[in-house]
Write a protein that holds these residues in place. Sequence first.
Motif, PDB file in Angstrom:
ATOM      1  N   SER A 179       0.768  -1.210  -0.034  1.00  0.00           N
ATOM      2  CA  SER A 179      -0.255   0.022   0.134  1.00  0.00           C
ATOM      3  C   SER A 179       0.791   1.240   0.043  1.00  0.00           C
ATOM      4  CB  SER A 179      -0.850   0.019   1.221  1.00  0.00           C
ATOM      5  OG  SER A 179      -0.248   0.012   2.299  1.00  0.00           O
ATOM      6  N   SER A 180       2.272   1.248   0.681  1.00  0.00           N
ATOM      7  CA  SER A 180       2.705   2.229   1.023  1.00  0.00           C
ATOM      8  C   SER A 180       4.172   2.470   0.267  1.00  0.00           C
ATOM      9  CB  SER A 180       2.836   3.034   2.542  1.00  0.00           C
ATOM     10  OG  SER A 180       3.500   1.865   2.967  1.00  0.00           O
ATOM     11  N   GLY A 181       4.490   1.267   0.043  1.00  0.00           N
ATOM     12  CA  GLY A 181       5.924   0.994  -0.397  1.00  0.00           C
ATOM     13  C   GLY A 181       6.958   1.102   0.792  1.00  0.00           C
ATOM     14  N   GLY A 182       6.372   1.311   2.170  1.00  0.00           N
ATOM     15  CA  GLY A 182       7.196   1.412   3.171  1.00  0.00           C
ATOM     16  C   GLY A 182       8.002  -0.005   3.475  1.00  0.00           C
ATOM     17  N   GLU A 183       9.103   0.217   3.968  1.00  0.00           N
ATOM     18  CA  GLU A 183      10.106  -0.894   4.325  1.00  0.00           C
ATOM     19  C   GLU A 183       9.933  -1.152   6.015  1.00  0.00           C
ATOM     20  OE1 GLU A 183      13.934  -1.467   2.376  1.00  0.00           O
ATOM     21  OE2 GLU A 183      14.372  -0.719   4.136  1.00  0.00           O
ATOM     22  N   LEU A 184       9.935  -2.380   6.115  1.00  0.00           N
ATOM     23  CA  LEU A 184      10.203  -2.781   7.373  1.00  0.00           C
ATOM     24  C   LEU A 184      11.114  -3.838   7.766  1.00  0.00           C
ATOM     25  CD1 LEU A 184       6.403  -3.160   8.385  1.00  0.00           C
ATOM     26  CD2 LEU A 184       7.852  -1.358   9.148  1.00  0.00           C
ATOM     27  N   LEU A 185      12.056  -4.033   8.650  1.00  0.00           N
ATOM     28  CA  LEU A 185      13.056  -4.886   8.747  1.00  0.00           C
ATOM     29  C   LEU A 185      12.879  -5.832  10.042  1.00  0.00           C
ATOM     30  CD1 LEU A 185      16.228  -2.502   7.898  1.00  0.00           C
ATOM     31  CD2 LEU A 185      14.931  -4.265   6.442  1.00  0.00           C
ATOM     32  N   PHE A 186      13.122  -7.007  10.019  1.00  0.00           N
ATOM     33  CA  PHE A 186      12.959  -7.813  11.406  1.00  0.00           C
ATOM     34  C   PHE A 186      13.838  -8.726  11.434  1.00  0.00           C
ATOM     35  CE2 PHE A 186       8.506  -6.519  10.075  1.00  0.00           C
ATOM     36  CZ  PHE A 186       8.024  -6.087  10.987  1.00  0.00           C
ATOM     37  N   CYS A 187      14.188  -9.242  12.697  1.00  0.00           N
ATOM     38  CA  CYS A 187      15.032 -10.282  13.219  1.00  0.00           C
ATOM     39  C   CYS A 187      13.998 -11.577  12.803  1.00  0.00           C
ATOM     40  CB  CYS A 187      15.375 -10.249  14.464  1.00  0.00           C
ATOM     41  SG  CYS A 187      13.930 -10.458  15.652  1.00  0.00           S
ATOM     42  N   GLY A 188      14.621 -12.729  12.725  1.00  0.00           N
ATOM     43  CA  GLY A 188      13.910 -13.930  12.867  1.00  0.00           C
ATOM     44  C   GLY A 188      12.636 -14.140  13.368  1.00  0.00           C
ATOM     45  N   HIS A 189      13.006 -13.880  14.889  1.00  0.00           N
ATOM     46  CA  HIS A 189      12.094 -14.054  15.828  1.00  0.00           C
ATOM     47  C   HIS A 189      10.758 -13.111  15.646  1.00  0.00           C
ATOM     48  CE1 HIS A 189       9.937 -14.128  19.820  1.00  0.00           C
ATOM     49  NE2 HIS A 189       9.997 -12.873  19.716  1.00  0.00           N
ATOM     50  N   HIS A 190      11.040 -11.799  15.260  1.00  0.00           N
ATOM     51  CA  HIS A 190       9.801 -10.921  15.035  1.00  0.00           C
ATOM     52  C   HIS A 190       9.358 -11.005  13.849  1.00  0.00           C
ATOM     53  CE1 HIS A 190      11.420  -8.834  18.778  1.00  0.00           C
ATOM     54  NE2 HIS A 190      10.109  -8.677  19.030  1.00  0.00           N
ATOM     55  N   ALA A 191      10.021 -11.367  13.035  1.00  0.00           N
ATOM     56  CA  ALA A 191       9.375 -11.862  11.459  1.00  0.00           C
ATOM     57  C   ALA A 191       8.302 -12.875  11.499  1.00  0.00           C
ATOM     58  CB  ALA A 191      10.412 -12.236  10.453  1.00  0.00           C
ATOM     59  N   ARG A 192       8.721 -13.926  12.169  1.00  0.00           N
ATOM     60  CA  ARG A 192       7.900 -14.982  12.304  1.00  0.00           C
ATOM     61  C   ARG A 192       6.563 -14.574  13.208  1.00  0.00           C
ATOM     62  NH1 ARG A 192      12.631 -17.586  13.324  1.00  0.00           N
ATOM     63  NH2 ARG A 192      12.302 -17.401  15.551  1.00  0.00           N
ATOM     64  N   ALA A 193       6.703 -13.709  14.189  1.00  0.00           N
ATOM     65  CA  ALA A 193       5.803 -13.294  15.069  1.00  0.00           C
ATOM     66  C   ALA A 193       4.715 -12.440  14.012  1.00  0.00           C
ATOM     67  CB  ALA A 193       5.942 -12.388  16.073  1.00  0.00           C
ATOM     68  N   VAL A 194       5.141 -11.742  13.175  1.00  0.00           N
ATOM     69  CA  VAL A 194       4.158 -10.995  12.356  1.00  0.00           C
ATOM     70  C   VAL A 194       3.783 -11.355  10.967  1.00  0.00           C
ATOM     71  CG1 VAL A 194       4.750  -8.839  13.592  1.00  0.00           C
ATOM     72  CG2 VAL A 194       5.960  -9.369  11.538  1.00  0.00           C
ATOM     73  N   GLU A 195       4.443 -12.565  10.538  1.00  0.00           N
ATOM     74  CA  GLU A 195       4.222 -13.133   9.252  1.00  0.00           C
ATOM     75  C   GLU A 195       2.837 -13.419   8.780  1.00  0.00           C
ATOM     76  OE1 GLU A 195       6.295 -16.443   6.455  1.00  0.00           O
ATOM     77  OE2 GLU A 195       6.298 -16.754   8.597  1.00  0.00           O
ATOM     78  N   ALA A 196       2.052 -13.909   9.656  1.00  0.00           N
ATOM     79  CA  ALA A 196       0.706 -14.095   9.318  1.00  0.00           C
ATOM     80  C   ALA A 196      -0.176 -13.047   8.940  1.00  0.00           C
ATOM     81  CB  ALA A 196      -0.173 -15.058  10.252  1.00  0.00           C
ATOM     82  N   THR A 197       0.211 -11.824   9.643  1.00  0.00           N
ATOM     83  CA  THR A 197      -0.335 -10.458   9.586  1.00  0.00           C
ATOM     84  C   THR A 197       0.050  -9.797   8.190  1.00  0.00           C
ATOM     85  OG1 THR A 197      -0.715 -10.591  11.886  1.00  0.00           O
ATOM     86  CG2 THR A 197      -1.180  -8.392  10.696  1.00  0.00           C
ATOM     87  N   LEU A 198       1.358  -9.592   8.263  1.00  0.00           N
ATOM     88  CA  LEU A 198       2.063  -8.602   7.458  1.00  0.00           C
ATOM     89  C   LEU A 198       2.322  -9.349   5.798  1.00  0.00           C
ATOM     90  CD1 LEU A 198       4.732  -6.737   9.264  1.00  0.00           C
ATOM     91  CD2 LEU A 198       2.684  -6.029   8.459  1.00  0.00           C
ATOM     92  N   LYS A 199       2.398 -10.780   5.585  1.00  0.00           N
ATOM     93  CA  LYS A 199       2.817 -11.261   4.439  1.00  0.00           C
ATOM     94  C   LYS A 199       1.668 -11.062   3.527  1.00  0.00           C
ATOM     95  CE  LYS A 199       5.589 -14.867   2.921  1.00  0.00           C
ATOM     96  NZ  LYS A 199       6.091 -16.286   3.063  1.00  0.00           N
ATOM     97  N   PRO A 200       0.194 -11.061   3.793  1.00  0.00           N
ATOM     98  CA  PRO A 200      -0.652 -10.660   2.804  1.00  0.00           C
ATOM     99  C   PRO A 200      -0.824  -9.303   2.402  1.00  0.00           C
ATOM    100  CG  PRO A 200      -1.603 -11.818   4.786  1.00  0.00           C
ATOM    101  CD  PRO A 200      -0.466 -11.641   4.877  1.00  0.00           C
ATOM    102  N   LEU A 201      -0.100  -8.188   3.096  1.00  0.00           N
ATOM    103  CA  LEU A 201      -0.149  -6.949   2.883  1.00  0.00           C
ATOM    104  C   LEU A 201       1.304  -6.481   2.286  1.00  0.00           C
ATOM    105  CD1 LEU A 201      -1.138  -5.583   6.468  1.00  0.00           C
ATOM    106  CD2 LEU A 201      -2.614  -6.263   4.289  1.00  0.00           C
TER     107      LEU A 201
END
Length: 69
Positions: A22-44
Amino acid sequence: MTTLDRCDRCGAQAYVRVVLESSGGELLFCGHHARAVEATLKPLAAQWHDETNRLHEKLPSPSTSVAEN
């Protein structure tokens, strides 16, 4: 990604880069936090660049990287 890239949640080394569709914004995550948000963010996400496999790479030991005399 480099060792200077840091997780936006905790400051640890980042291994996942997410670019939001939607915005082209970039987010960076460690492995732990990427797994924690994957289900929510991957579709976006327009892009989900995952380098967590680097966490399991074996580095050469100092004894095998030094040339034998």
